[in-house]
Design a protein around this motif. Sequence first.
Motif, PDB file in Angstrom:
ATOM      1  N   ALA A  62    -142.879   9.610 101.757  1.00  0.00           N
ATOM      2  CA  ALA A  62    -142.285   9.607 103.103  1.00  0.00           C
ATOM      3  C   ALA A  62    -141.918  11.019 103.536  1.00  0.00           C
ATOM      4  CB  ALA A  62    -141.046   8.721 103.114  1.00  0.00           C
ATOM      5  N   GLY A  63    -141.934  11.244 104.848  1.00  0.00           N
ATOM      6  CA  GLY A  63    -141.512  12.521 105.406  1.00  0.00           C
ATOM      7  C   GLY A  63    -142.572  13.599 105.391  1.00  0.00           C
ATOM      8  N   LYS A  64    -143.812  13.250 105.096  1.00  0.00           N
ATOM      9  CA  LYS A  64    -144.886  14.246 105.032  1.00  0.00           C
ATOM     10  C   LYS A  64    -145.922  14.081 106.127  1.00  0.00           C
ATOM     11  CE  LYS A  64    -144.324  14.767 100.032  1.00  0.00           C
ATOM     12  NZ  LYS A  64    -144.961  14.705  98.691  1.00  0.00           N
ATOM     13  N   GLY A  65    -145.656  13.182 107.068  1.00  0.00           N
ATOM     14  CA  GLY A  65    -146.561  13.004 108.203  1.00  0.00           C
ATOM     15  C   GLY A  65    -147.715  12.060 107.966  1.00  0.00           C
ATOM     16  N   TYR A  66    -147.746  11.428 106.797  1.00  0.00           N
ATOM     17  CA  TYR A  66    -148.867  10.534 106.507  1.00  0.00           C
ATOM     18  C   TYR A  66    -148.880   9.318 107.432  1.00  0.00           C
ATOM     19  CZ  TYR A  66    -149.389  13.189 102.144  1.00  0.00           C
ATOM     20  OH  TYR A  66    -149.573  14.176 101.220  1.00  0.00           O
ATOM     21  N   MET A  67    -147.703   8.782 107.751  1.00  0.00           N
ATOM     22  CA  MET A  67    -147.676   7.600 108.615  1.00  0.00           C
ATOM     23  C   MET A  67    -148.078   7.929 110.044  1.00  0.00           C
ATOM     24  SD  MET A  67    -147.280   4.857 106.990  1.00  0.00           S
ATOM     25  CE  MET A  67    -147.030   3.749 108.378  1.00  0.00           C
ATOM     26  N   SER A  68    -147.757   9.124 110.510  1.00  0.00           N
ATOM     27  CA  SER A  68    -148.206   9.525 111.850  1.00  0.00           C
ATOM     28  C   SER A  68    -149.734   9.518 111.913  1.00  0.00           C
ATOM     29  CB  SER A  68    -147.680  10.920 112.194  1.00  0.00           C
ATOM     30  OG  SER A  68    -146.282  10.906 112.358  1.00  0.00           O
ATOM     31  N   GLU A  69    -150.362  10.101 110.887  1.00  0.00           N
ATOM     32  CA  GLU A  69    -151.822  10.125 110.855  1.00  0.00           C
ATOM     33  C   GLU A  69    -152.385   8.722 110.690  1.00  0.00           C
ATOM     34  OE1 GLU A  69    -153.569  13.049 108.237  1.00  0.00           O
ATOM     35  OE2 GLU A  69    -151.836  14.375 108.448  1.00  0.00           O
ATOM     36  N   GLY A  70    -151.755   7.932 109.815  1.00  0.00           N
ATOM     37  CA  GLY A  70    -152.232   6.580 109.594  1.00  0.00           C
ATOM     38  C   GLY A  70    -152.118   5.708 110.824  1.00  0.00           C
ATOM     39  N   LEU A  71    -151.019   5.825 111.544  1.00  0.00           N
ATOM     40  CA  LEU A  71    -150.844   5.017 112.745  1.00  0.00           C
ATOM     41  C   LEU A  71    -151.830   5.420 113.838  1.00  0.00           C
ATOM     42  CD1 LEU A  71    -147.001   4.465 113.007  1.00  0.00           C
ATOM     43  CD2 LEU A  71    -148.766   2.708 112.898  1.00  0.00           C
ATOM     44  N   ARG A  72    -152.155   6.692 113.927  1.00  0.00           N
ATOM     45  CA  ARG A  72    -153.173   7.104 114.902  1.00  0.00           C
ATOM     46  C   ARG A  72    -154.511   6.439 114.584  1.00  0.00           C
ATOM     47  NH1 ARG A  72    -151.689  10.850 118.489  1.00  0.00           N
ATOM     48  NH2 ARG A  72    -149.834  12.106 118.036  1.00  0.00           N
ATOM     49  N   LEU A  73    -154.835   6.343 113.309  1.00  0.00           N
ATOM     50  CA  LEU A  73    -156.058   5.643 112.922  1.00  0.00           C
ATOM     51  C   LEU A  73    -155.970   4.162 113.280  1.00  0.00           C
ATOM     52  CD1 LEU A  73    -157.176   6.989 109.415  1.00  0.00           C
ATOM     53  CD2 LEU A  73    -158.497   6.994 111.539  1.00  0.00           C
ATOM     54  N   VAL A  74    -154.823   3.548 113.040  1.00  0.00           N
ATOM     55  CA  VAL A  74    -154.650   2.135 113.357  1.00  0.00           C
ATOM     56  C   VAL A  74    -154.782   1.893 114.853  1.00  0.00           C
ATOM     57  CG1 VAL A  74    -153.022   0.204 113.358  1.00  0.00           C
ATOM     58  CG2 VAL A  74    -153.263   1.625 111.319  1.00  0.00           C
ATOM     59  N   LEU A  75    -154.234   2.794 115.656  1.00  0.00           N
ATOM     60  CA  LEU A  75    -154.352   2.636 117.105  1.00  0.00           C
ATOM     61  C   LEU A  75    -155.818   2.660 117.530  1.00  0.00           C
ATOM     62  CD1 LEU A  75    -151.427   4.909 118.385  1.00  0.00           C
ATOM     63  CD2 LEU A  75    -151.419   2.439 117.961  1.00  0.00           C
ATOM     64  N   ARG A  76    -156.575   3.589 116.974  1.00  0.00           N
ATOM     65  CA  ARG A  76    -158.005   3.645 117.301  1.00  0.00           C
ATOM     66  C   ARG A  76    -158.724   2.393 116.810  1.00  0.00           C
ATOM     67  NH1 ARG A  76    -160.188   7.113 120.125  1.00  0.00           N
ATOM     68  NH2 ARG A  76    -159.271   9.160 120.511  1.00  0.00           N
ATOM     69  N   TYR A  77    -158.377   1.945 115.626  1.00  0.00           N
ATOM     70  CA  TYR A  77    -158.984   0.717 115.092  1.00  0.00           C
ATOM     71  C   TYR A  77    -158.672  -0.470 116.008  1.00  0.00           C
ATOM     72  CZ  TYR A  77    -159.305  -3.397 112.027  1.00  0.00           C
ATOM     73  OH  TYR A  77    -159.576  -4.631 111.499  1.00  0.00           O
ATOM     74  N   ALA A  78    -157.425  -0.579 116.441  1.00  0.00           N
ATOM     75  CA  ALA A  78    -157.017  -1.707 117.284  1.00  0.00           C
ATOM     76  C   ALA A  78    -157.703  -1.670 118.640  1.00  0.00           C
ATOM     77  CB  ALA A  78    -155.500  -1.709 117.456  1.00  0.00           C
ATOM     78  N   PHE A  79    -157.803  -0.488 119.225  1.00  0.00           N
ATOM     79  CA  PHE A  79    -158.366  -0.377 120.571  1.00  0.00           C
ATOM     80  C   PHE A  79    -159.898  -0.319 120.566  1.00  0.00           C
ATOM     81  CE2 PHE A  79    -154.170   1.834 121.764  1.00  0.00           C
ATOM     82  CZ  PHE A  79    -153.602   0.631 122.147  1.00  0.00           C
ATOM     83  N   GLU A  80    -160.479   0.385 119.602  1.00  0.00           N
ATOM     84  CA  GLU A  80    -161.928   0.547 119.576  1.00  0.00           C
ATOM     85  C   GLU A  80    -162.634  -0.623 118.894  1.00  0.00           C
ATOM     86  OE1 GLU A  80    -162.868   4.236 117.713  1.00  0.00           O
ATOM     87  OE2 GLU A  80    -161.826   5.454 119.212  1.00  0.00           O
ATOM     88  N   ARG A  81    -162.174  -0.975 117.706  1.00  0.00           N
ATOM     89  CA  ARG A  81    -162.881  -1.991 116.929  1.00  0.00           C
ATOM     90  C   ARG A  81    -162.440  -3.406 117.295  1.00  0.00           C
ATOM     91  NH1 ARG A  81    -167.690  -2.170 114.270  1.00  0.00           N
ATOM     92  NH2 ARG A  81    -167.742  -4.195 113.210  1.00  0.00           N
ATOM     93  N   LEU A  82    -161.127  -3.639 117.389  1.00  0.00           N
ATOM     94  CA  LEU A  82    -160.632  -4.977 117.707  1.00  0.00           C
ATOM     95  C   LEU A  82    -160.623  -5.247 119.208  1.00  0.00           C
ATOM     96  CD1 LEU A  82    -157.659  -5.321 115.187  1.00  0.00           C
ATOM     97  CD2 LEU A  82    -160.071  -5.887 114.877  1.00  0.00           C
ATOM     98  N   ARG A  83    -160.771  -4.196 119.991  1.00  0.00           N
ATOM     99  CA  ARG A  83    -160.837  -4.314 121.453  1.00  0.00           C
ATOM    100  C   ARG A  83    -159.577  -4.917 122.055  1.00  0.00           C
ATOM    101  NH1 ARG A  83    -167.165  -5.966 122.791  1.00  0.00           N
ATOM    102  NH2 ARG A  83    -168.101  -4.563 121.260  1.00  0.00           N
ATOM    103  N   LEU A  84    -158.440  -4.588 121.469  1.00  0.00           N
ATOM    104  CA  LEU A  84    -157.168  -4.969 122.064  1.00  0.00           C
ATOM    105  C   LEU A  84    -156.857  -4.053 123.243  1.00  0.00           C
ATOM    106  CD1 LEU A  84    -155.188  -5.545 118.768  1.00  0.00           C
ATOM    107  CD2 LEU A  84    -155.719  -7.310 120.457  1.00  0.00           C
ATOM    108  N   HIS A  85    -156.052  -4.546 124.154  1.00  0.00           N
ATOM    109  CA  HIS A  85    -155.646  -3.744 125.305  1.00  0.00           C
ATOM    110  C   HIS A  85    -154.264  -3.144 125.114  1.00  0.00           C
ATOM    111  CE1 HIS A  85    -154.753  -2.430 129.363  1.00  0.00           C
ATOM    112  NE2 HIS A  85    -153.703  -3.243 129.406  1.00  0.00           N
ATOM    113  N   ARG A  86    -153.400  -3.837 124.350  1.00  0.00           N
ATOM    114  CA  ARG A  86    -151.993  -3.440 124.291  1.00  0.00           C
ATOM    115  C   ARG A  86    -151.411  -3.718 122.910  1.00  0.00           C
ATOM    116  NH1 ARG A  86    -146.939  -5.904 125.215  1.00  0.00           N
ATOM    117  NH2 ARG A  86    -145.453  -4.689 126.461  1.00  0.00           N
TER     118      ARG A  86
END
Length: 208
Positions: free
Chosen positions: A120-144
């Motif tokens: 924790a505290g090393k920025g890994y979750m920030s990077e991981g969540l950015r990947l999840v956002l792209r996965y959710a919007f690009e691959r799963l085609r969610l809007h929100r």
Amino acid sequence: MDHGDGVGVVRTTAEVEAFLSDRLEDSSRVTLRALTRDDQDEFVALVRDSAELHGPYMALPDTPENYQAYLARFDHVTAQGLLVCLRDTGAIAGTVFLNSIIRGRFQNASLAYGAFAPTAGKGYMSEGLRLVLRYAFERLRLHRLDAQIQPGNHASINLVRRLGFRYEGISPELLFIDGTWADHERWALTNTMFAPGPWPTHPTQPTR
């Protein structure tokens, strides 16, 4: 893949792998994979080590029995469990859940996440969540995506704020956590807030 996982976990694994195969140039320090049966021992140990970090904000399975029951909820269609892992070692740095996935005119999921104490505290979750956002919007085609966060959880609030989430208000006694009905702030992000697009639409989204 066959590690005794349910169909939902197998489907999520395939979706994540397909998403990552289109991002071979990604230089981030972390990667994503589905939460599986094989992660039980590492996950449970990390939850126990992170009890103080998670405090009253997050309740994760801390026994093998609870872990297996928890894993069964991820059917891929309405809920997916993901892991943020260090790219160089494969160690689990955090976990992200896409819950309450609703299609049709909503195309929405609820986002929950937690870092683990050893990294924790090393920025890994920030990077991981950015990947999840792209996965959710690009691959799963969610809007929100929406996130419900207790007002005292400043680290999580600061994280979603940095990622561009919008504050939408507070809901009293929204979720039962740590033995009480806790108030939560509501934060949300749409695909067009994340990046201009155009974004692909899901087959279940009406044409008008």
